[in-house]
Design an enzyme around this catalytic site. Structure first.
Site, mmCIF file in Angstrom:
data_model
loop_
_atom_site.group_PDB
_atom_site.id
_atom_site.type_symbol
_atom_site.label_atom_id
_atom_site.label_comp_id
_atom_site.label_asym_id
_atom_site.label_seq_id
_atom_site.Cartn_x
_atom_site.Cartn_y
_atom_site.Cartn_z
ATOM 1 N N ASP A 4 -24.899 -14.217 36.071
ATOM 2 C CA ASP A 4 -24.980 -13.068 35.160
ATOM 3 C C ASP A 4 -26.120 -12.177 35.635
ATOM 4 O OD1 ASP A 4 -24.643 -11.313 33.102
ATOM 5 O OD2 ASP A 4 -25.416 -12.633 31.533
ATOM 6 N N GLY A 64 -27.460 -13.211 21.128
ATOM 7 C CA GLY A 64 -28.637 -13.469 20.304
ATOM 8 C C GLY A 64 -29.722 -12.462 20.615
ATOM 9 N N ALA A 84 -36.018 -8.067 22.435
ATOM 10 C CA ALA A 84 -34.754 -7.656 23.044
ATOM 11 C C ALA A 84 -33.601 -8.160 22.187
ATOM 12 C CB ALA A 84 -34.632 -8.211 24.463
ATOM 13 N N SER A 106 -26.087 -9.875 23.830
ATOM 14 C CA SER A 106 -24.707 -10.081 23.390
ATOM 15 C C SER A 106 -24.535 -11.253 22.436
ATOM 16 C CB SER A 106 -23.793 -10.274 24.603
ATOM 17 O OG SER A 106 -24.246 -11.346 25.396
#
Length: 438
Positions: A282, A132, A127, A130
């Site tokens: 988040d 890393g 993946a 934003s």
């Protein structure tokens, strides 16, 4: 982000990219706005071509710009399912950096290349996000892990984004006399900058894991401290389907499956808060994983925060009051946890309607249908209707992260669109975690 591509970090260069993007998107947004004003609901704020441009630009920029795109992709009212699926790539499928750059970061941080630090280290990322990107690896003890490697230059890029955003906040706050906006921005700024230190994220992962201990249907990956540093974070690898991917194929899932995912998400956001005042702020769906055994894995701990005892106490009393059908003095409770009202009596209708909308799923008897709940849409409409009053209502700073968590959770619940007894979900959680505020 390939090895021959350098991340843009300068404040004005990044601002220019956003300005160029804004000009390209404005046609779609204006068209959408005209449709809404004329009484015709557009399918989406953006068309597909504009959405692809948005993803390409923000994915290339990384940092705060990309985080903004992630937030946009969660809103079920602004984007159609087709367009939301395009923008959702920003949640964990940004353009990756090349392996030579990854290797250089690992050497600088761990003192040896990936091939020596790990038994196996996959060159292709699992993946890209934003700040890393994540690689699958295997430790020398044979444990599968996920290794997050920070993009070089991302600290400067993030600082530039924050300077640009801070300047905008300052202008708006001064022009509207909403000076508290600067305080809320400072709260957000501190939390965002903290995300750059993966040692702090490792600590927060352990804090969240401790708070989630009573919730046996949540799984928090183990931290490998010896393979982690300020810019490299190694966690146990969880295998399953991200909530993001589950949402991308909603038509293939039964209501029972969507309700189960919704229940787990509520427990992942609300449970640790009620347990030890710990909030995952988040909640985009790339940060949660549905595991084959029916549990939910929780990922990404950069935005974990611990709120005050009084905030927990007031929230619990509000929820339990809603469960019991009690009439509470919501303005008095808001004042108790740090809100300030220039005109408490005048603010009462707004506060009562806002909390009533937010607690629909908690207070509803029997089946509650998130497909028709309109929690997000009605909340937005209420704020627009009371635009002149908002500046006279000032939440405490810690409210910024709490509202980010609960707002994001509600957006995900509306996208999942499950029907079921959500009141029972909260009642069960409340009973299970009932204790005096820590």
């Amino acid at each position: 982000m390939s090895d021959d591509h350098k991340l843009s970090t300068g404040r004005f260069a990044r601002l220019a990219k956003l300005a160029s993007l804004s000009a390209r998107l404005s046609k779609d947004v204006v068209k959408s706005g005209v449709s809404r004003l004329s009484g015709v609901e557009p399918e989406s704020l953006l068309g597909k071509v504009a959405a692809e441009k948005l993803v390409a630009t923000l994915g290339d920029m990384k940092g705060l710009a990309m985080k903004a795109g992630q937030m946009l992709s969660m809103d079920p009212d602004l984007l159609s399912p087709e367009i939301r699926a395009v923008v959702a790539r920003l949640q964990n499928q940004a353009p990756p950096m090349g392996f030579e750059t990854v290797k250089a970061v690992v050497v600088a941080e761990l003192g040896k290349p990936p091939a020596e630090a790990f038994k196996i280290f996959d060159e292709a990322p699992l993946a890209s996000a934003s700040l890393g990107q994540v690689h699958r690896a295997v430790t020398h003890d044979g444990v599968e892990v996920a290794v997050k490697v920070q993009y070089p230059g991302i600290a400067s890029a993030l600082a530039s984004d924050l300077e640009n955003l801070g300047a905008m906040v300052s202008v708006v706050a001064t022009g509207t006399r909403m000076t508290q906006g600067k305080e809320y921005f400072q709260e957000l700024r501190e939390h965002v900058l903290d995300e750059l230190d993966y040692r702090e994220e490792a600590r927060r992962a352990k804090v969240y894991a401790e708070a989630a201990k009573p919730l046996h249907d949540l799984v928090v990956p183990k931290v490998f401290d010896e393979l982690s540093s300020a810019k490299v974070l190694t966690l146990e690898l969880l295998k399953g389907q991200t909530l993001k991917d589950f949402m991308a194929a909603l038509d293939t899932h039964s209501n029972a499956a969507r309700f189960h995912a919704s229940k787990l998400l509520i427990r992942a956001i609300v449970g640790p808060f009620w347990s030890q005042r710990v909030v995952h702020a988040d909640p985009h769906p790339g940060n949660f994983m549905l595991l084959p055994d029916g549990r939910m894995g929780v990922l990404d701990f950069g935005s974990i925060t611990t709120l005050s005892p009084v905030w927990l106490d007031v929230n619990r009393r509000m929820v339990e009051g809603a469960l019991l059908g009690q009439k509470l003095d919501l303005v008095a409770l808001s004042l108790e946890c740090g809100f300030h009202f220039d005109d408490p009596a005048g603010a009462r209708p707004f506060v009562e309607e806002l909390i009533g909308i937010a607690f629909r799923g908690v207070a509803g008897q029997g089946e509650f249908d998130y497909r028709t709940a309109n929690v997000n849409k009605d909340t937005r409409a209420l704020f627009l209707k009371n635009a002149t009053r908002i500046g006279s209502i000032r939440p405490p700073r810690e409210g910024v992260m709490f509202f980010r968590a609960i707002g994001g959770m509600n957006q995900n619940l509306e996208t999942l669109g499950a029907k079921g007894d959500f009141r029972a979900v909260y009642a069960e959680l409340s009973e299970h975690l009932k204790h005096d505020p820590p």
